[in-house]
Design a protein around this motif. Sequence first.
Motif, mmCIF file in Angstrom:
data_model
loop_
_atom_site.group_PDB
_atom_site.id
_atom_site.type_symbol
_atom_site.label_atom_id
_atom_site.label_comp_id
_atom_site.label_asym_id
_atom_site.label_seq_id
_atom_site.Cartn_x
_atom_site.Cartn_y
_atom_site.Cartn_z
ATOM 1 N N ALA A 1 -42.153 -92.704 -27.627
ATOM 2 C CA ALA A 1 -43.377 -92.769 -26.825
ATOM 3 C C ALA A 1 -44.190 -91.487 -26.954
ATOM 4 C CB ALA A 1 -43.028 -93.040 -25.368
ATOM 5 N N GLN A 2 -43.506 -90.364 -26.950
ATOM 6 C CA GLN A 2 -44.196 -89.079 -27.069
ATOM 7 C C GLN A 2 -44.809 -88.917 -28.458
ATOM 8 O OE1 GLN A 2 -41.708 -85.693 -26.307
ATOM 9 N NE2 GLN A 2 -43.433 -84.295 -26.155
ATOM 10 N N ASN A 3 -44.037 -89.232 -29.495
ATOM 11 C CA ASN A 3 -44.527 -89.073 -30.870
ATOM 12 C C ASN A 3 -45.716 -89.982 -31.163
ATOM 13 O OD1 ASN A 3 -42.495 -87.243 -31.302
ATOM 14 N ND2 ASN A 3 -41.230 -88.627 -32.522
ATOM 15 N N LEU A 4 -45.677 -91.204 -30.616
ATOM 16 C CA LEU A 4 -46.715 -92.183 -30.917
ATOM 17 C C LEU A 4 -47.801 -92.269 -29.846
ATOM 18 C CD1 LEU A 4 -44.427 -95.037 -32.276
ATOM 19 C CD2 LEU A 4 -45.744 -93.361 -33.597
ATOM 20 N N VAL A 5 -47.652 -91.456 -28.790
ATOM 21 C CA VAL A 5 -48.592 -91.424 -27.666
ATOM 22 C C VAL A 5 -48.799 -92.850 -27.130
ATOM 23 C CG1 VAL A 5 -50.777 -90.516 -26.821
ATOM 24 C CG2 VAL A 5 -49.724 -89.487 -28.824
ATOM 25 N N LEU A 6 -47.685 -93.438 -26.689
ATOM 26 C CA LEU A 6 -47.698 -94.789 -26.137
ATOM 27 C C LEU A 6 -47.110 -94.793 -24.738
ATOM 28 C CD1 LEU A 6 -46.283 -96.868 -29.135
ATOM 29 C CD2 LEU A 6 -48.628 -96.877 -28.292
ATOM 30 N N PRO A 7 -47.659 -95.606 -23.836
ATOM 31 C CA PRO A 7 -47.024 -95.769 -22.530
ATOM 32 C C PRO A 7 -45.658 -96.432 -22.695
ATOM 33 C CG PRO A 7 -49.260 -96.671 -22.541
ATOM 34 C CD PRO A 7 -48.904 -96.341 -23.954
ATOM 35 N N ALA A 8 -44.717 -96.091 -21.829
ATOM 36 C CA ALA A 8 -43.357 -96.620 -21.928
ATOM 37 C C ALA A 8 -43.316 -98.144 -21.905
ATOM 38 C CB ALA A 8 -42.497 -96.048 -20.804
ATOM 39 N N ALA A 9 -44.107 -98.768 -21.056
ATOM 40 C CA ALA A 9 -44.101 -100.234 -20.958
ATOM 41 C C ALA A 9 -44.599 -100.875 -22.247
ATOM 42 C CB ALA A 9 -44.951 -100.692 -19.787
ATOM 43 N N THR A 10 -45.610 -100.292 -22.856
ATOM 44 C CA THR A 10 -46.139 -100.804 -24.124
ATOM 45 C C THR A 10 -45.095 -100.678 -25.219
ATOM 46 O OG1 THR A 10 -48.385 -100.206 -23.497
ATOM 47 C CG2 THR A 10 -47.976 -100.522 -25.842
ATOM 48 N N LEU A 11 -44.463 -99.514 -25.293
ATOM 49 C CA LEU A 11 -43.426 -99.294 -26.293
ATOM 50 C C LEU A 11 -42.277 -100.276 -26.098
ATOM 51 C CD1 LEU A 11 -42.179 -97.703 -28.635
ATOM 52 C CD2 LEU A 11 -41.239 -96.139 -26.914
ATOM 53 N N SER A 12 -41.847 -100.466 -24.886
ATOM 54 C CA SER A 12 -40.751 -101.381 -24.588
ATOM 55 C C SER A 12 -41.058 -102.793 -25.076
ATOM 56 C CB SER A 12 -40.483 -101.390 -23.086
ATOM 57 O OG SER A 12 -39.474 -102.304 -22.770
ATOM 58 N N PHE A 13 -42.273 -103.265 -24.818
ATOM 59 C CA PHE A 13 -42.686 -104.592 -25.264
ATOM 60 C C PHE A 13 -42.586 -104.708 -26.784
ATOM 61 C CE2 PHE A 13 -46.080 -107.226 -27.028
ATOM 62 C CZ PHE A 13 -45.723 -108.466 -26.518
ATOM 63 N N HIS A 14 -43.094 -103.721 -27.496
ATOM 64 C CA HIS A 14 -43.116 -103.779 -28.956
ATOM 65 C C HIS A 14 -41.715 -103.613 -29.553
ATOM 66 C CE1 HIS A 14 -47.359 -104.357 -29.260
ATOM 67 N NE2 HIS A 14 -47.600 -103.283 -28.521
ATOM 68 N N LEU A 15 -40.880 -102.781 -28.948
ATOM 69 C CA LEU A 15 -39.500 -102.651 -29.415
ATOM 70 C C LEU A 15 -38.758 -103.978 -29.263
ATOM 71 C CD1 LEU A 15 -38.519 -99.137 -28.056
ATOM 72 C CD2 LEU A 15 -38.580 -99.831 -30.472
ATOM 73 N N LYS A 16 -39.007 -104.661 -28.156
ATOM 74 C CA LYS A 16 -38.373 -105.964 -27.925
ATOM 75 C C LYS A 16 -38.767 -106.955 -29.016
ATOM 76 C CE LYS A 16 -38.533 -109.773 -24.678
ATOM 77 N NZ LYS A 16 -39.181 -110.254 -23.476
ATOM 78 N N GLU A 17 -40.027 -106.965 -29.384
ATOM 79 C CA GLU A 17 -40.491 -107.867 -30.443
ATOM 80 C C GLU A 17 -39.848 -107.526 -31.788
ATOM 81 O OE1 GLU A 17 -42.624 -110.611 -30.185
ATOM 82 O OE2 GLU A 17 -42.189 -110.274 -28.068
ATOM 83 N N LEU A 18 -39.738 -106.250 -32.103
ATOM 84 C CA LEU A 18 -39.120 -105.830 -33.366
ATOM 85 C C LEU A 18 -37.623 -106.127 -33.370
ATOM 86 C CD1 LEU A 18 -41.049 -102.491 -33.873
ATOM 87 C CD2 LEU A 18 -41.153 -104.496 -35.379
ATOM 88 N N MET A 19 -36.984 -105.976 -32.226
ATOM 89 C CA MET A 19 -35.553 -106.284 -32.137
ATOM 90 C C MET A 19 -35.318 -107.781 -32.295
ATOM 91 S SD MET A 19 -34.247 -103.701 -29.160
ATOM 92 C CE MET A 19 -32.695 -104.556 -29.055
ATOM 93 N N HIS A 20 -36.222 -108.591 -31.788
ATOM 94 C CA HIS A 20 -36.106 -110.044 -31.899
ATOM 95 C C HIS A 20 -36.054 -110.494 -33.361
ATOM 96 C CE1 HIS A 20 -36.512 -114.239 -30.802
ATOM 97 N NE2 HIS A 20 -37.532 -114.343 -31.639
ATOM 98 N N THR A 21 -36.753 -109.796 -34.238
ATOM 99 C CA THR A 21 -36.763 -110.143 -35.665
ATOM 100 C C THR A 21 -35.595 -109.523 -36.424
ATOM 101 O OG1 THR A 21 -38.107 -108.247 -36.314
ATOM 102 C CG2 THR A 21 -39.285 -110.256 -35.680
ATOM 103 N N GLY A 22 -34.882 -108.599 -35.777
ATOM 104 C CA GLY A 22 -33.779 -107.923 -36.449
ATOM 105 C C GLY A 22 -34.201 -106.699 -37.236
ATOM 106 N N LEU A 23 -35.465 -106.311 -37.141
ATOM 107 C CA LEU A 23 -35.942 -105.129 -37.867
ATOM 108 C C LEU A 23 -35.580 -103.826 -37.176
ATOM 109 C CD1 LEU A 23 -39.462 -106.391 -38.964
ATOM 110 C CD2 LEU A 23 -37.548 -105.794 -40.480
ATOM 111 N N VAL A 24 -35.277 -103.899 -35.886
ATOM 112 C CA VAL A 24 -34.905 -102.714 -35.112
ATOM 113 C C VAL A 24 -33.614 -103.010 -34.361
ATOM 114 C CG1 VAL A 24 -35.569 -101.273 -33.134
ATOM 115 C CG2 VAL A 24 -37.247 -101.810 -34.893
ATOM 116 N N LEU A 25 -32.740 -102.013 -34.332
ATOM 117 C CA LEU A 25 -31.472 -102.117 -33.612
ATOM 118 C C LEU A 25 -31.440 -101.070 -32.511
ATOM 119 C CD1 LEU A 25 -29.166 -102.285 -36.749
ATOM 120 C CD2 LEU A 25 -29.973 -104.209 -35.371
#
Length: 113
Positions: free
Chosen positions: A39-63
Amino acid sequence: MEDSQAASCFAALAHPVRLRVFRALVVAGAGGLTPGALAQNLVLPAATLSFHLKELMHTGLVLAQRSGRHIHYRAALERMNALLAYLSENCCQGQSCLSPPSLFCNLLEPQHD
């Protein structure tokens, strides 16, 4: 990798924020990053980051891996390499035009406990 799996990965990466998150995790390597660092590196709010991480994890691209009280997110390099292999499977009419070391990420993923 099947067409539907590749399409899901591409759909996830088609969003600019998710692409930035994924690229940041690829750069971070096998150690990954905590949500706070991302969040700090990408200057993103925590809730926004959480949403996008969830989407990436759903595809298996992020663990996600818990380490004590912290969660470390990392790029699933095997999945990324499978996506790259899917794209290049019939490249150059089946002829080898790129050598595997230059095509795929060869970073070792950490062992799971």
